[in-house]
Design a protein around this motif. Structure first.
Motif, PDB file in Angstrom:
ATOM      1  N   GLY A   1       5.644  -2.696  33.487  1.00  0.00           N
ATOM      2  CA  GLY A   1       5.499  -1.412  33.941  1.00  0.00           C
ATOM      3  C   GLY A   1       5.683  -0.437  33.277  1.00  0.00           C
ATOM      4  O   GLY A   1       6.357  -0.361  32.034  1.00  0.00           O
TER       5      GLY A   1
ATOM      6  N   ASN B   1      11.849   3.536  45.426  1.00  0.00           N
ATOM      7  CA  ASN B   1      10.478   4.098  46.351  1.00  0.00           C
ATOM      8  C   ASN B   1      10.285   5.858  45.720  1.00  0.00           C
ATOM      9  O   ASN B   1      11.371   6.298  45.791  1.00  0.00           O
ATOM     10  CB  ASN B   1      10.696   3.930  47.662  1.00  0.00           C
ATOM     11  CG  ASN B   1      11.151   2.416  48.186  1.00  0.00           C
ATOM     12  OD1 ASN B   1      10.717   1.611  47.485  1.00  0.00           O
ATOM     13  ND2 ASN B   1      11.613   2.282  49.323  1.00  0.00           N
TER      14      ASN B   1
ATOM     15  N   TYR C   1       1.434   4.106  41.221  1.00  0.00           N
ATOM     16  CA  TYR C   1       2.445   3.564  42.030  1.00  0.00           C
ATOM     17  C   TYR C   1       2.124   1.923  42.319  1.00  0.00           C
ATOM     18  O   TYR C   1       2.789   1.046  42.121  1.00  0.00           O
ATOM     19  CB  TYR C   1       2.798   4.377  43.329  1.00  0.00           C
ATOM     20  CG  TYR C   1       3.190   5.579  43.241  1.00  0.00           C
ATOM     21  CD1 TYR C   1       4.154   5.858  42.152  1.00  0.00           C
ATOM     22  CD2 TYR C   1       2.961   6.570  44.391  1.00  0.00           C
ATOM     23  CE1 TYR C   1       4.555   7.024  42.097  1.00  0.00           C
ATOM     24  CE2 TYR C   1       3.639   7.719  44.175  1.00  0.00           C
ATOM     25  CZ  TYR C   1       4.297   8.154  43.186  1.00  0.00           C
ATOM     26  OH  TYR C   1       5.096   9.396  43.072  1.00  0.00           O
ATOM     27  N   LYS C   2       0.970   2.074  42.650  1.00  0.00           N
ATOM     28  CA  LYS C   2       0.389   0.593  43.288  1.00  0.00           C
ATOM     29  C   LYS C   2       0.400  -0.234  41.865  1.00  0.00           C
ATOM     30  O   LYS C   2       0.738  -1.492  41.989  1.00  0.00           O
ATOM     31  CB  LYS C   2      -0.946   0.600  43.683  1.00  0.00           C
ATOM     32  CG  LYS C   2      -1.036   1.387  45.057  1.00  0.00           C
ATOM     33  CD  LYS C   2      -2.244   1.476  45.744  1.00  0.00           C
ATOM     34  CE  LYS C   2      -2.359   2.483  47.109  1.00  0.00           C
ATOM     35  NZ  LYS C   2      -3.541   2.841  47.464  1.00  0.00           N
ATOM     36  N   ASP C   3      -0.251   0.152  40.770  1.00  0.00           N
ATOM     37  CA  ASP C   3      -0.392  -0.757  39.577  1.00  0.00           C
ATOM     38  C   ASP C   3       1.017  -1.010  38.908  1.00  0.00           C
ATOM     39  O   ASP C   3       1.092  -2.075  38.304  1.00  0.00           O
ATOM     40  CB  ASP C   3      -0.939   0.151  38.474  1.00  0.00           C
ATOM     41  CG  ASP C   3      -2.605   0.331  38.874  1.00  0.00           C
ATOM     42  OD1 ASP C   3      -2.934  -0.347  39.652  1.00  0.00           O
ATOM     43  OD2 ASP C   3      -3.272   1.325  38.110  1.00  0.00           O
ATOM     44  N   ASN C   4       1.958  -0.327  39.260  1.00  0.00           N
ATOM     45  CA  ASN C   4       3.456  -0.841  38.833  1.00  0.00           C
ATOM     46  C   ASN C   4       4.256  -1.156  40.007  1.00  0.00           C
ATOM     47  O   ASN C   4       5.549  -1.556  39.752  1.00  0.00           O
ATOM     48  CB  ASN C   4       4.119   0.540  38.369  1.00  0.00           C
ATOM     49  CG  ASN C   4       3.361   1.005  36.972  1.00  0.00           C
ATOM     50  OD1 ASN C   4       4.025   0.582  36.009  1.00  0.00           O
ATOM     51  ND2 ASN C   4       2.529   1.967  36.786  1.00  0.00           N
ATOM     52  N   GLY C   5       3.589  -1.472  40.963  1.00  0.00           N
ATOM     53  CA  GLY C   5       4.560  -2.166  41.971  1.00  0.00           C
ATOM     54  C   GLY C   5       5.538  -1.382  42.909  1.00  0.00           C
ATOM     55  O   GLY C   5       6.710  -1.706  43.205  1.00  0.00           O
TER      56      GLY C   5
ATOM     57  N   LEU D   1       6.912   1.205  45.833  1.00  0.00           N
ATOM     58  CA  LEU D   1       6.608   1.536  47.078  1.00  0.00           C
ATOM     59  C   LEU D   1       6.462   3.113  47.342  1.00  0.00           C
ATOM     60  O   LEU D   1       7.511   3.656  46.282  1.00  0.00           O
ATOM     61  CB  LEU D   1       7.393   1.136  48.156  1.00  0.00           C
ATOM     62  CG  LEU D   1       7.225  -0.558  48.492  1.00  0.00           C
ATOM     63  CD1 LEU D   1       8.552  -1.187  49.218  1.00  0.00           C
ATOM     64  CD2 LEU D   1       6.090  -0.907  48.690  1.00  0.00           C
TER      65      LEU D   1
END
Length: 219
Positions: A4, A14, A111-115, A117
């Motif tokens: 990431g 988050n 955010y989604k690409d790096n997991g 939330l």
């Protein structure tokens, strides 16, 4: 296994993204822009008092005056330095809203690409005028995004803002609020308190926001 981005490796909390979409047109010159700058400083100061919020709340600032500018890309509050905004130019509000919505979609993808939330993003529009460009397309995007729960869009009117136009831009379920005088400090402390509540809850969970003491809905 994908590695990431460093900012998410160092801080995997988050995220609670908020875009401040700020009118810096010529009509904000003088006391209005000074009070807005003080409010931004108060926002950072207040969020930093909460350890969880300071790691979760991410702020970006887009201004619109002579041009639409990204003054601050998304950073967590502990990395945020309140800018000194200056007032100049007209009010390209439509372009600014479109820019902010695109910026937000890109951040959500990161955010989604790096997991990571994230809580439902907030976009906070503050203006004392009316758009001087085409704004209808931006208003449509705002309403569609709000209806599909992709964001929460807040509209704050200052002094002589065109409430008729702002009502057409704001989502019907969240009409524009008229700021009490130039009480930006109370507005930003409220925003900080709201962010603290959101970031202390679970992603996707409804949160009761504090009472709005800084403004009122006008009909």
């Amino acid at each position: 296994m994908a590695i990431g981005l460093p900012e998410f490796v160092e801080n995997p909390e988050n995220r609670c993204p908020v875009i401040l979409l700020l009118d810096t047109s010529g009509s904000m010159l003088g006391q209005p822009i000074q009070e807005l700058n003080r409010g931004l400083a108060a926002f950072k100061e207040d969020v930093l008092k909460d350890a969880q919020a300071s790691l979760s709340v991410e702020v970006a600032i887009v201004t619109f005056g002579s041009v639409v500018r990204l003054i601050q890309d998304f950073v967590t509050i502990d990395q945020f330095t309140a800018p000194r905004l200056e007032a100049d130019g007209v009010t390209p509000m439509g372009e600014a809203i479109e820019y902010a919505l695109d910026l937000l979609e890109n951040r959500k993808q990161t955010y989604k690409d790096n997991g990571i939330l994230y809580y439902r993003p907030w976009v906070f529009l503050i203006t004392d005028g009316a758009p001087t460009d085409f704004w209808q397309g931006a208003a449509q995007r705002v309403r569609e995004a709000e209806e599909s729960s992709r964001l929460s869009f807040f509209t704050v009117a200052v002094q002589d803002a065109d409430m008729n136009k702002l009502r057409q831009i704001a989502p019907p379920q969240r009409p524009p609020m008229m700021l009490n005088g130039l009480d930006f400090r109370s507005l930003f402390v409220w925003l900080s308190t709201s962010m603290k509540r959101v970031s202390s809850g679970k992603v996707g969970e409804a949160v009761a926001l504090p009472p709005v003491g800084w403004g009122q809905i006008t009909t």
